[in-house]
Write an enzyme that holds these catalytic residues in place. Sequence first.
Site, mmCIF file in Angstrom:
data_model
loop_
_atom_site.group_PDB
_atom_site.id
_atom_site.type_symbol
_atom_site.label_atom_id
_atom_site.label_comp_id
_atom_site.label_asym_id
_atom_site.label_seq_id
_atom_site.Cartn_x
_atom_site.Cartn_y
_atom_site.Cartn_z
ATOM 1 N N ASP A 1 -2.335 -4.934 0.212
ATOM 2 C CA ASP A 1 -1.836 -6.218 0.703
ATOM 3 C C ASP A 1 -2.597 -6.754 1.912
ATOM 4 O OD1 ASP A 1 -0.795 -4.213 2.328
ATOM 5 O OD2 ASP A 1 1.302 -4.801 2.068
ATOM 6 N N GLN B 1 0.812 -1.205 0.000
ATOM 7 C CA GLN B 1 0.000 0.000 0.000
ATOM 8 C C GLN B 1 0.853 1.266 0.000
ATOM 9 O OE1 GLN B 1 -2.953 -1.532 3.288
ATOM 10 N NE2 GLN B 1 -3.967 0.069 2.124
ATOM 11 N N HIS B 2 0.200 2.358 -0.363
ATOM 12 C CA HIS B 2 0.672 3.739 -0.172
ATOM 13 C C HIS B 2 1.723 4.220 -1.173
ATOM 14 C CE1 HIS B 2 -1.359 3.118 3.603
ATOM 15 N NE2 HIS B 2 -0.393 2.383 4.115
#
Length: 472
Positions: free
Chosen positions: A238, A71-72
Amino acid sequence: MALVAGIDSSTQSCKVVIRDADTGALVRQGRASHPDGSEIHPDHWWDALQEALQQAGGLADVAAVSVGGQQHGMVCLDSDGRVIRPALLWNDTRSAGAAQELIRTAGDGDSAAGARYWAGATGTVPVASLTLTKLHWLAAHEPENAAKVAAVCLPHDWLTWRLMGHGPGSGPENLDALATDRSDASGTGYFSTAAGRYLPEVLEASLGHVPLLPEVLGPLDVAGKTPDGALLAAGAGDNAAAALGVGAGVGDVVMSLGTSGTVFAVSDTPAADQSGLVAGFADASGHYLPLVCTLNATRVFDATAALLDVSIEEFNELALSAEPGAGGLTLVPYLDGERTPNLPDATGSLHGITRANYTPANLARAAVEGVVCSLADGLAALQEQGVQARRIVLVGGGAQSTAVQSAAAQLLGVKVTVPRPGEYVADGAARQAAAALTGQFPQWALDAVDLPAGQDDGGVLARYRRCASMYA
C-alpha cells in the site's frame, strides 16, 4: 481510449478506480467494506472486491489491472490452494513475542547483535507486523496448520492470483502462478531488499520448512491475465502504491497524517537501520522505500479539540489564529506511547506553560506543531539512512488542515506539496497497470498545492527536541 483499473485492498475496505491510461482521468469507481479485526479470512477480501468492481462497472472494457494491498498479512495455502486458516493481519500483535525471539536467536542471546543481523540481512528488524514473525508464531502455536503450509503469500498476491482465475481446489500446479513485487516482498521479513531475493534459510528456521513463495516481479512485469484477457500487473504494497499515486520520485518524502503517522521516501539506496526505527522496504518503481511510523497524528488533534470543547474545524481555526511557536508552549504528543522514537510506554507532556501563553489558541497550535515536529523526527531518522529530501508530499486526512500545512512549511525546511484528497493507493495501482500496458509509467498530472519552504525563526523544532530528549 484504453482503461486501466487500480485496486486498493486495505485493512478497512476495498476501493476500485477505473482511469484513462493516457491521461489518468477518473472514469468510474467503487468501494466495499471489509470486516473489522486483525484476523480475517481472505474470502472477505474477494467478496468485497467483487462488490467494489460491480459498483465500478466491472472489468469487461479494462485493458490492465493492478492490486495495491495492505502489507505483511499472512495468507497460508495448502497444496490444493485452499486457505489453511484466517489471515493474520499487520495489526495482529500476538506475534510480538515471536519477533523478540527471532532477534535474540539471531544474536545468540544478544538482542543488539540480533538487530544488526536482521538489519543487514533484510533491511528491517523484526516486529510483530511482519509476515515472518506471524509464521514463527504459527509454528509454535499451531504446528498442525504450520505443517500444511504449501505456499505463503500476501493479501495483494492472493487477490492477483484469484483475478487470474485460480482459487481453492485449483490444484498444486496453480500455486506456481502466485506472484508479488519487491515492495510487498520487502515487508515479509524473509526477503533481502538490498539483494532482491528471498532468504529460504530464514523461513526454514522460523516455519520449519520452506513453502512455495510468489515469484517476485519487476515494476513493469505482467503477472498474468484475467479470464477476460486484461493484463494483471505485479501489484504493490500500500505505501509503495501510494508513492506511485502521488507521483513521488527519488528525493521525495511522503508524510501521511492519519490516525497515526507514516513517513517514507523514494531512495536510490536501501536502508539497514539496526535501531529498528526505519523499515528498509523497496518501492514499486525499482528504487527503495525506507519507512518510519509514528503512533500519534490526528488523534492528538481530536483529543485536543475535545479538551477545548470545539469541533475539528474550530480547532484548526484556533491553531491558525495563534502565532507560530505557540507563545513558547510545546506539546510532546506521545499520547499513545510512541514508535519513533521507540517509547511504547511514554505519555505526552506539555512544556513552557505561563499565564500569558496558556490559551486555547496556543494549545491548539502547540498540538499541531507537536505532531509536525514528531514527523520531522521521522524525517531525521530517514536522513540518517542517507535519504536526501528535496520535497515533502503531505497526504492523509490531517494534511487537509491549513494549520498543519502552515506548520509543515514552517518547520520542515523544504518545499511542501499537498495533493488534493484522493485514493492514492488505488490511483498508484492504476498507474502501475498503465505501465504494464505501455511499458512505461505515465506522467499523469497531480492536482496539488505547492507551499514554499518557510523559516523556523522561533526555533520551534529545536525547543521540541529539547523537551522530547527528556524521555531518553
